[in-house]
Structure formats: structure tokens, C-alpha cells
Design an enzyme around this catalytic site. Structure first.
Site, PDB file in Angstrom:
ATOM      1  CB  ALA A 120       5.209   6.419   2.957  1.00  0.00           C
TER       2      ALA A 120
ATOM      3  N   GLY B  20       0.813  -1.550   0.138  1.00  0.00           N
ATOM      4  CA  GLY B  20       0.104  -0.252   0.119  1.00  0.00           C
ATOM      5  C   GLY B  20       0.839   1.053  -0.186  1.00  0.00           C
ATOM      6  CB  CYS B  21       0.044   4.401  -1.335  1.00  0.00           C
ATOM      7  SG  CYS B  21      -1.462   4.622  -0.722  1.00  0.00           S
ATOM      8  CE1 TYR B  22      -1.055   8.608   3.682  1.00  0.00           C
ATOM      9  CE2 TYR B  22      -3.673   6.736   3.872  1.00  0.00           C
ATOM     10  CZ  TYR B  22      -3.088   7.844   4.090  1.00  0.00           C
ATOM     11  OH  TYR B  22      -3.856   9.051   3.949  1.00  0.00           O
TER      12      TYR B  22
END
Length: 347
Positions: free
Chosen positions: A153, A148-150
């Protein structure tokens, strides 16, 4: 030339895959699956691709996907698990941009996503596709769960600290902000212009966001034991980008400069992670349209904490670009192929 298919081709992540794969010298997109635009030219749905893409939307059938060398699925949770067995049985490799194979614990998936998992045997086989941490496993995989994107990061912000044992495993906090494209292309009140513009909100707080167990799974791998985090996502009035700030309590005495050196050593061979000099913090615009993750940090000696700021483009390193990075590894191509044609867009 690899033949690629994309299921969910007309969502934001799917169309970003098409844009980026159009720059890849070793890949031809031969099939685009879509529920909403079957029989329509994709360049008509997304006019920015006119003259660059000659694809018509098709039904997302496993039989069609099986005719490709690699398939990317960018579908709602619960859909890819129904397609995966037939695709893999045909010898096609699969990269899932959705959530169906990210969590290794099937019970955890079912609890967080409120859906029975129909391919639990494949969960055990799937490789979590964060190349900076699991590169060698990705190379030999036939099924990759794109992060996932979160979680991308957050994991990249935490990895050097946890691997070095430089911070406590207790009290880790991630405060993260995302652009509106992270919510997808579907229409709902929460992403209307008049609701988002000149507005700023937190959502799914206090352990309610489905990316929480994914973040904890990766951090637990890094730490060699269970890690719980407090994760608070926010929606900001911009189109692309994620900025995640991690708060960590230091073990021992560290300066900002020492930790910058630690991060630079950890990511020295990573083509898509750029560590900023001490005192230099990144912004989302500086990675816009690219597969980079930029990281800056600073020690707060008053509280004994280090704050780490990580920025990515949620549609590239947070989705399509990372999927291509994984594909390159799976097929023995240079990892950066098709992803370094241009610098990030600015302003």
C-alpha cells in the site's frame, strides 16, 4: 495445467490462496501443507469451501513441495528459508508470502527479525514481487518474495511521486491502518474480540515495525538513493483491509489535478491500480475481496504537502492475490488470469 502446492495452507493468506486459485483456469492445487490440521479435510476446517475444495492437510515436507510446478509458502519467518533450497533444486518455482527473502541485505534481515539467515545465497537471487515496479524481473524469476501488505500500500502510494522527483526525500510519513486478519489466525490477547471491538490502537511505532525496512528499500529504489520514513501502523476493528495515508513535501508548485494526472499516467497500463478523480478518496470497502489498489490524493497548499490515500485488501493485493499475479507473470500467463472473476464485494 500448473500443479500448485501451498505450505501454510490453513492460515488466512493460505486459505485465501486456495479460494482464489479455485477460480484460476490454469492451476490445480494438489498439495496443502499445514502444521495444525494434518490429516484433516480443509473444507472441514473452513466450511465455506465445502463442495469447492477436495484437499487434506499434509506435512510441509520439501520432498512433497518439489513435486509441484509452483509452491506458495505462507509460513512464519525463518521456515521458508529452510525449505527453499530443496524446492528450487527440484526445478519448482517458489513464491514466498513471508519475510525471508524480502530484504536484500541479509544483515538487515537478521537485525529486524532476530534470526540467522540460513540461505543467504538465495537472498541475492530472489526478486521482490511488486509487479507494478518489478514486473520484468518477476517474469524470469524462480524465487519471488511476495511483498508485505503495508509495504504494498505504501509503495504504490509513493511510486509516481518519487519517480518524478515531485517530492522531497526527507520527512516522508506513512500513517496506516489494518484489519485484524493481518495478525493471522493464531490466538493472542491483542486480537480477542473484546480487546479489538470498539477500540483503536497504534502499535510498533517509531521505527519498530518490521515492514519499515521493506518500505524504505522500495522507496530507495524509486528515488535512486537512501530514503528513511516514519511509519505508524494501527489496528482497527474490521476484518479485512488496509488504508495507508502518505504525507509528502512537494518540490515545486503542483495542484491536485496535476498530480492526479501524474498518477494516472504512471499507472495507465496497470490492471490492478485505480486512481481516483481529484477530491475523491477511496475506502477499504471499495476493494474488499479484490486485487485492486485504489488511490486518491489531495494537495494541501498551506503546508506544501500532498496527502496520498491508498487502500488494499490485506489478504488479496496484500498477500494471496498479489502472489497469484506474480505466478501468472512467472509462467507467461496473462497477468490478470484468475483475478478478475468478480468486482469487489460491497457493502
Amino acid at each position: 495445467m500448473l500443479r500448485a502446492g501451498i505450505a501454510g495452507a490453513t492460515g488466512y493468506a493460505g486459505i485465501e490462496l486456495i479460494r482464489l486459485l479455485g477460480l484460476h483456469p490454469e492451476v490445480q492445487v494438489v498439495w496443502a501443507g499445514t502444521e495444525s490440521y494434518q490429516g484433516q479435510e480443509l473444507a472441514g476446517v473452513y466450511p465455506h469451501l465445502r463442495g469447492r475444495v477436495d484437499l487434506v492437510g499434509q506435512e510441509a515436507a520439501a520432498e512433497a513441495l518439489a513435486g509441484c510446478d509452483v509452491v506458495f509458502t505462507s509460513l512464519p519467518h525463518g521456515v521458508t528459508m529452510t525449505l527453499a533450497p530443496a524446492v528450487l533444486s527440484a526445478g519448482t518455482r517458489l513464491i514466498d508470502l513471508g519475510a525471508d527473502f524480502r530484504l536484500r541485505d541479509v544483515a538487515a534481515y537478521e537485525a529486524w527479525y532476530k534470526k540467522a539467515h540460513t540461505a543467504p545465497d538465495l537472498v541475492a537471487e530472489a526478486v521482490y514481487g511488486l509487479p507494478e515496479l518489478y514486473r520484468e524481473r518477476v517474469r524470469g524469476a524462480r524465487l519471488v518474495a511476495n511483498p508485505g501488505c503495508y509495504p504494498t500500500a505504501c509503495a504504490l502510494a509513493a511510486a509516481p511521486l518519487l519517480r518524478a522527483g515531485a517530492v522531497s526525500l526527507e520527512g516522508i510519513i506513512f500513517d496506516a491502518k489494518s484489519g485484524v486478519s493481518g495478525a493471522g489466525r493464531g490466538v493472542n490477547l491483542g486480537v480477542h474480540f473484546s480487546e479489538v471491538n470498539e477500540n483503536f490502537k497504534a502499535y510498533n511505532i517509531a521505527g519498530d515495525h518490521r515492514h519499515t525496512p521493506e518500505i524504505e528499500q522500495t522507496l530507495s529504489d524509486l528515488a535512486g538513493g537512501p530514503v528513511l520514513v516514519s511509519f505508524t501502523p494501527h489496528l482497527v476493528p474490521m476484518t479485512r483491509g488496509i488504508l495507508a495515508t502518505g504525507y509528502f513535501t512537494l518540490r515545486g508548485s503542483w495542484t491536485t489535478e496535476q498530480l492526479v494526472d501524474l498518477f494516472r499516467e504512471f499507472y495507465a497500463e496497470e490492471p490492478f491500480v485505480r486512481v481516483r478523480p481529484a477530491g475523491d478518496l477511496p475506502t477499504t470497502k471499495q476493494v474488499w475481496g479484490s486485487n485492486y489498489c485504489d488511490i486518491g490524493l489531495k494537495v494541501d497548499p498551506r503546508t506544501g504537502r500532498v496527502l496520498v490515500v491508498s487502500v488494499i485488501d490485506n489478504l488479496v493485493k496484500g498477500a494471496a492475490g498479489q502472489a497469484i499475479q506474480n505466478m501468472n507473470l512467472m509462467f507467461g500467463l496473462p497477468e490478470t488470469t484468475g483475478l478478475l472473476q468478480a468486482a469487489p464485494l460491497y457493502p
